[in-house]
Write a protein that holds these residues in place. Structure first.
Motif, PDB file in Angstrom:
ATOM      1  N   ASN A  10      36.601  -3.795  20.692  1.00 53.52           N
ATOM      2  CA  ASN A  10      36.120  -5.122  21.089  1.00 53.52           C
ATOM      3  C   ASN A  10      37.274  -6.204  21.421  1.00 53.52           C
ATOM      4  N   PHE A  11      38.388  -5.704  21.178  1.00 55.75           N
ATOM      5  CA  PHE A  11      39.770  -6.695  21.254  1.00 55.75           C
ATOM      6  C   PHE A  11      39.767  -7.018  22.748  1.00 55.75           C
ATOM      7  N   LEU A  12      40.232  -8.067  23.232  1.00 53.40           N
ATOM      8  CA  LEU A  12      40.227  -8.629  24.655  1.00 53.40           C
ATOM      9  C   LEU A  12      41.563  -8.606  24.957  1.00 53.40           C
ATOM     10  N   TRP A  13      41.872  -7.756  26.384  1.00 49.57           N
ATOM     11  CA  TRP A  13      43.344  -7.633  26.838  1.00 49.57           C
ATOM     12  C   TRP A  13      43.004  -8.361  28.179  1.00 49.57           C
ATOM     13  N   GLY A  14      44.144  -9.131  28.427  1.00 48.56           N
ATOM     14  CA  GLY A  14      44.171  -9.868  29.607  1.00 48.56           C
ATOM     15  C   GLY A  14      45.635 -10.429  30.169  1.00 48.56           C
ATOM     16  N   VAL A  15      45.949 -11.107  31.250  1.00 46.98           N
ATOM     17  CA  VAL A  15      47.191 -11.648  31.314  1.00 46.98           C
ATOM     18  C   VAL A  15      46.639 -13.169  32.016  1.00 46.98           C
ATOM     19  N   SER A  16      47.954 -13.969  32.121  1.00 49.47           N
ATOM     20  CA  SER A  16      47.448 -15.326  32.298  1.00 49.47           C
ATOM     21  C   SER A  16      48.469 -15.701  33.656  1.00 49.47           C
ATOM     22  N   GLY A 386      44.978 -10.955   7.699  1.00 53.02           N
ATOM     23  CA  GLY A 386      43.634 -11.763   7.447  1.00 53.02           C
ATOM     24  C   GLY A 386      43.390 -12.811   8.634  1.00 53.02           C
ATOM     25  N   VAL A 387      44.314 -12.829   9.750  1.00 51.92           N
ATOM     26  CA  VAL A 387      44.122 -13.815  10.635  1.00 51.92           C
ATOM     27  C   VAL A 387      43.178 -13.257  11.854  1.00 51.92           C
ATOM     28  N   ASP A 388      42.181 -13.857  12.292  1.00 48.02           N
ATOM     29  CA  ASP A 388      41.269 -13.613  13.178  1.00 48.02           C
ATOM     30  C   ASP A 388      41.585 -13.666  14.592  1.00 48.02           C
ATOM     31  N   VAL A 389      42.214 -12.788  15.205  1.00 51.40           N
ATOM     32  CA  VAL A 389      42.745 -12.689  16.394  1.00 51.40           C
ATOM     33  C   VAL A 389      41.706 -11.893  17.395  1.00 51.40           C
ATOM     34  N   ARG A 390      41.142 -12.308  18.424  1.00 54.82           N
ATOM     35  CA  ARG A 390      40.227 -11.596  19.121  1.00 54.82           C
ATOM     36  C   ARG A 390      40.661 -11.058  20.359  1.00 54.82           C
ATOM     37  N   ILE A 436      46.162  -0.635  27.595  1.00 57.44           N
ATOM     38  CA  ILE A 436      44.715  -0.939  27.615  1.00 57.44           C
ATOM     39  C   ILE A 436      43.949   0.152  27.678  1.00 57.44           C
ATOM     40  N   ALA A 437      44.368   1.279  28.361  1.00 58.78           N
ATOM     41  CA  ALA A 437      43.375   2.329  28.507  1.00 58.78           C
ATOM     42  C   ALA A 437      43.298   3.158  27.221  1.00 58.78           C
ATOM     43  N   ALA A 438      44.599   3.180  26.498  1.00 64.15           N
ATOM     44  CA  ALA A 438      44.364   3.903  25.231  1.00 64.15           C
ATOM     45  C   ALA A 438      43.620   3.050  24.063  1.00 64.15           C
ATOM     46  N   GLN A 439      43.684   1.838  24.246  1.00 69.21           N
ATOM     47  CA  GLN A 439      43.047   0.925  23.191  1.00 69.21           C
ATOM     48  C   GLN A 439      41.345   1.077  23.466  1.00 69.21           C
TER      49      GLN A 439
END
Length: 442
Positions: A10-16, A386-390, A436-439
């Motif tokens: 469910n981790f989000l992958w992107g670019v800015s 313990g840091v909640d990074v999404r 990203i594909a592997a994740q």
């Protein structure tokens, strides 16, 4: 990719990206002049006199760029909306500006990419600057109206909203020392600008929620602060820098407090902190490297000095590459804010690595791959602590106008030939696509 940790399905992958850095078309479809148009056309303000007049011509080539995003395989794309495209004079709505972002959002959705919009990435209307700009408290209300207009048009399709980008950089470089637009040199007086941005953030959160937006937060720049020695003077300087750089832009939002009380107190009205401290759904964190701080030399203009440490590899911008500082910065946020800290999205992370195409046309930017892999491992370390990074948005999809440095620094995973506007995906592009594909188990 087996050497990189897994981040979960469910981790989000992107670019800015940001509007003024890529769009061009500054005089088309009713767009008004921005403070960056004014600044970049002022002699001596940008390297080689570069401007964003054309930039990456994304305004005309957005469909090709969306195809690039689809090829990259990202889950989400963080872009910014040009305020002077929507309100050329800061008040009047230009329908053709809204139409452009309508088309962009729909094109992203057609490719299964979540539109993630930033309302403000430093390009405010020059018409508002003429009446004081961000020094004028009234701009918070103008910004709320702008947020309402954009939200009413796009909130039904934009997945998440970022209110303002890097308020600290816009404050300190744009209004503190004048390196960025609008080029003001207010010193610590720039913290009044910070207050107005915080107020604009809170008003924008209210406006976006009223328009139906469900996911809203800021995109702040944060850094780990490292004193260069153990002297009391240096530690005091580092503590003040941390208050100015980090906490002044987060305590009001998360805690409803102003951390510089009694040191620098902005002009505030009753109820301001209540507006600023609107509940947010996530905290966007932009981060590139730690900051090393020394006590100021006698006669210095500010009570601390930022220094480049010895012993570290530097990127082509001269920034030190220290991945463990990424872990420590994120863990520090958790330690400071505890349960008040919402889930985090890394909204910018990357570096200037200026490799050009070789004789075969290939851009071998291994340094960018190494930087990104090391920082993702550091990010996983923070999550394990313990840091909640999404999610993680790399800066940037493509090379672009790098503010005062013009076109001299390249942050993109896609090489842009500015003379022809040809896009050439770099080795890092292929690497990130495979990651990203592997994740996602593809």
């Amino acid at each position: 990719m087996s050497d990189l940790p897994h981040f979960g399905s469910n981790f989000l992958w992107g670019v800015s990206t940001a509007a003024y850095q890529i769009e061009g078309a500054v005089d088309e479809d009713g767009r008004g002049r921005s403070i960056w148009d004014e600044f970049s056309h002022s002699p001596g303000r940008t390297k080689d006199g570069d401007t964003g007049d054309v930039a990456c011509d994304h305004y005309h080539r957005y469909r090709d760029d969306v195809a690039l995003l689809a090829d990259l395989g990202v889950d989400a794309y963080r872009f910014s909306i040009s305020w002077p495209r929507i309100q050329p004079d800061g008040v009047t709505v230009e329908p053709r500006g809204l139409d452009f972002y309508d088309r962009l959002v729909d094109a992203l959705l057609e490719r299964g990419i979540e539109p993630s919009a930033t309302l403000f990435h430093w390009d405010s209307p020059q018409a508002l600057e003429a009446s004081g700009g961000w020094e004028n408290r009234d701009i918070a209300e103008r910004f709320a109206q702008y947020a309402h207009v954009v939200g009413e048009r796009l909130a039904d399709r934009v997945t998440r909203w970022f209110t303002l980008n890097e308020t600290v950089v816009f404050t300190l470089l744009g209004h503190g020392n004048g390196i960025h637009a609008p080029g003001k040199e207010l010193g610590f007086g720039a913290l009044q600008v910070a207050w107005h941005q915080l107020l604009a953030h809170g008003r924008a959160v209210q406006a976006l929620r009223a328009a139906g937006a469900s996911q809203v937060g800021p995109a702040n720049n944060h850094t780990q602060v490292r004193p260069v020695d153990d002297s009391d003077e240096t530690r005091d300087a580092a503590h003040l820098f941390d208050l100015v750089y980090n906490r002044a832009f987060l305590d009001p939002i998360l805690l409803g407090t102003w951390p510089l009380a009694g040191i620098v107190d902005p002009v505030a009205h009753d109820g301001d902190l209540g507006v600023i401290a609107q509940p947010i759904d996530f905290l966007g964190v932009n981060s590139y490297n730690p900051q090393y701080i020394a006590a100021a030399a006698p006669g210095g203009e500010v009570p601390f000095d930022q220094v480049v440490p010895d012993g570290f590899e530097l990127n082509d911008f001269g920034w030190p590459i220290i991945p463990e500082g990424f872990t420590q910065m994120l863990v520090g946020l958790k330690e400071t804010y505890g349960d008040a800290l919402p889930p985090i999205l890394i909204t910018e992370n990357g570096g200037a690595f200026n490799e050009a195409p070789g004789p075969d046309g290939r851009v071998r930017d291994q340094r960018r791959i190494d930087y990104t892999a090391a920082h993702l491992a550091a990010l996983r370390g923070a999550m394990d602590a313990g840091v909640d990074v999404r999610g993680y948005f790399h800066w940037s999809l493509m090379d672009n106008f790098e503010w005062a440095e013009g076109y001299s620094q390249r942050f993109g995973m896609t090489y842009v030939d500015y003379a022809t506007q040809q896009r050439i995906p770099k080795d890092s592009f292929a690497w990130y696509r495979s990651l990203i594909a592997a994740q996602h188990g593809r």
